[in-house]
Scaffold this active site. Structure first.
Site, PDB file in Angstrom:
ATOM      1  N   ASP A  62       0.820  -1.216   0.000  1.00 21.99           N
ATOM      2  CA  ASP A  62       0.000   0.000   0.000  1.00 21.99           C
ATOM      3  C   ASP A  62       0.857   1.271   0.000  1.00 21.99           C
ATOM      4  O   ASP A  62       2.080   1.230   0.141  1.00 21.99           O
ATOM      5  CB  ASP A  62      -0.917   0.002   1.235  1.00 21.99           C
ATOM      6  CG  ASP A  62      -0.188  -0.422   2.536  1.00 21.99           C
ATOM      7  OD1 ASP A  62      -0.867  -0.839   3.481  1.00 21.99           O
ATOM      8  OD2 ASP A  62       1.054  -0.356   2.564  1.00 21.99           O
ATOM      9  N   ASN A 128      -7.868  -3.052  13.966  1.00 23.54           N
ATOM     10  CA  ASN A 128      -9.272  -3.338  13.598  1.00 23.54           C
ATOM     11  C   ASN A 128      -9.349  -4.497  12.597  1.00 23.54           C
ATOM     12  O   ASN A 128     -10.374  -4.718  11.963  1.00 23.54           O
ATOM     13  CB  ASN A 128      -9.942  -2.084  13.011  1.00 23.54           C
ATOM     14  CG  ASN A 128      -9.273  -1.624  11.729  1.00 23.54           C
ATOM     15  OD1 ASN A 128      -8.289  -2.233  11.273  1.00 23.54           O
ATOM     16  ND2 ASN A 128      -9.800  -0.572  11.122  1.00 23.54           N
ATOM     17  N   HIS A 130      -7.413  -4.838   9.915  1.00 24.57           N
ATOM     18  CA  HIS A 130      -7.065  -4.537   8.509  1.00 24.57           C
ATOM     19  C   HIS A 130      -5.749  -5.197   8.144  1.00 24.57           C
ATOM     20  O   HIS A 130      -4.854  -5.354   8.976  1.00 24.57           O
ATOM     21  CB  HIS A 130      -7.068  -3.045   8.207  1.00 24.57           C
ATOM     22  CG  HIS A 130      -5.955  -2.226   8.751  1.00 24.57           C
ATOM     23  ND1 HIS A 130      -6.092  -1.370   9.815  1.00 24.57           N
ATOM     24  CD2 HIS A 130      -4.667  -2.122   8.366  1.00 24.57           C
ATOM     25  CE1 HIS A 130      -4.943  -0.759  10.047  1.00 24.57           C
ATOM     26  NE2 HIS A 130      -4.063  -1.204   9.175  1.00 24.57           N
ATOM     27  N   GLU A 135      -9.687  -2.102   4.983  1.00 26.64           N
ATOM     28  CA  GLU A 135     -10.403  -1.808   6.216  1.00 26.64           C
ATOM     29  C   GLU A 135     -11.617  -2.726   6.375  1.00 26.64           C
ATOM     30  O   GLU A 135     -12.073  -3.349   5.404  1.00 26.64           O
ATOM     31  CB  GLU A 135     -10.868  -0.350   6.184  1.00 26.64           C
ATOM     32  CG  GLU A 135      -9.752   0.667   6.137  1.00 26.64           C
ATOM     33  CD  GLU A 135      -9.133   0.915   7.521  1.00 26.64           C
ATOM     34  OE1 GLU A 135      -8.563   1.990   7.691  1.00 26.64           O
ATOM     35  OE2 GLU A 135      -9.213   0.037   8.421  1.00 26.64           O
TER      36      GLU A 135
END
Ligand SMILES: N[C@@H]1[C@@H](O)[C@H](O)[C@@H](COP(=O)(O)O)O[C@@H]1O
Length: 241
Positions: A62, A128, A130, A135
């Site tokens: 990313d 979370n 990810h 996400e």
């Protein structure tokens, strides 16, 4: 050597072994604090001529949108300052999404098209759930795409920025389908704050609400963590390999 260093060395040995057997290996790489020790171990192995990256190709997971390659918070800068500038990799074999592309959708398509095969994908784990910047709520079928970062992710990553307002709101990320095509995945986890996410990843329901849970469907995932991150799992030792 402390537990984090042992974890990093264990992952580095796996990657070095892959490259020794397949010099033209393709590696999927991650950013964040967790893999820093891995990159230090690989740099040391390269300096000791235990592994060469001259025929290796890399794809990063990313990149933030809107940060130049020279911005100290870009993932381009992170990868060069923590790894690429210290090994014998060829520059044209390094691939990181271009967060400044004029046509970002086209950049996503082009990046996805370049990824023919990944021999080993290194992943970190977001609090979370990810992976990369996929996400919660991201389709398991997703390919390289644009993403709006959640507030929790921007907050978690804001430690590298002056203020949370400086954290980009969007990024380009390999998709979950892209990641799952890797032949092997090394999931690196470190620190007590990840223990909850690790437990959910290993024992929770497979759901797009917790993207990392998809890894339960992958045939070749190696979870390597330190004691603190693995403490909620009932393990024989602190590594699972
Ligand atoms: N895009 C990266 C992820 O690839 C990384 O796994 C995560 C956790 O980073 P850390 O290892 O610092 O906890 O941070 C960012 O969101």
């Amino acid at each position: 050597m402390n537990n984090y260093d042992e974890m990093s060395e264990r992952a580095a040995a796996m990657i070095a072994d892959q490259i020794k057997h397949v010099p033209h290996s393709t590696l999927g790489l991650a950013t964040g604090s967790t893999p820093e020790g891995l990159y230090r171990s690989l740099i040391q192995k390269n300096r000791q001529d235990k592994v060469s990256f001259k025929d290796v190709t890399t794809f990063n997971l990313d990149e933030y949108i809107g940060l130049s390659e020279t911005d100290t918070n870009s993932y381009h800068f992170f990868m060069h300052s923590h790894f690429f500038d210290y090994i014998d990799i060829q520059h044209h074999n390094i691939h990181i999404p271009n967060g400044l592309a004029n046509d970002l959708e086209q950049e996503c398509e082009n990046y996805e098209a370049k990824i023919r095969n990944i021999d080993i994908q290194v992943l970190g784990l977001g609090l979370n759930g990810h992976i990369g910047f996929n996400e919660p709520g991201t389709s398991f079928l997703s390919r390289t795409h644009l993403v709006h970062l959640t507030e929790s992710t921007r907050k978690a990553n804001s430690r590298y920025f002056k203020t949370i307002e400086d954290v980009p709101e969007r990024a380009i990320t390999m998709g979950i389908n892209t990641i799952m095509k890797s032949k092997k995945i090394i999931l690196l986890v470190s620190g007590e704050r990840k223990a909850e996410a690790v437990e959910r990843l290993m024992n929770g329901e497979i759901s797009e609400d917790f993207p990392a849970s998809v890894l339960q469907r992958h045939p070749n995932v190696v979870l390597i963590g330190d004691k603190a991150a693995l403490k909620k799992l009932r393990l024989q030792n602190e590594f699972i390999c």
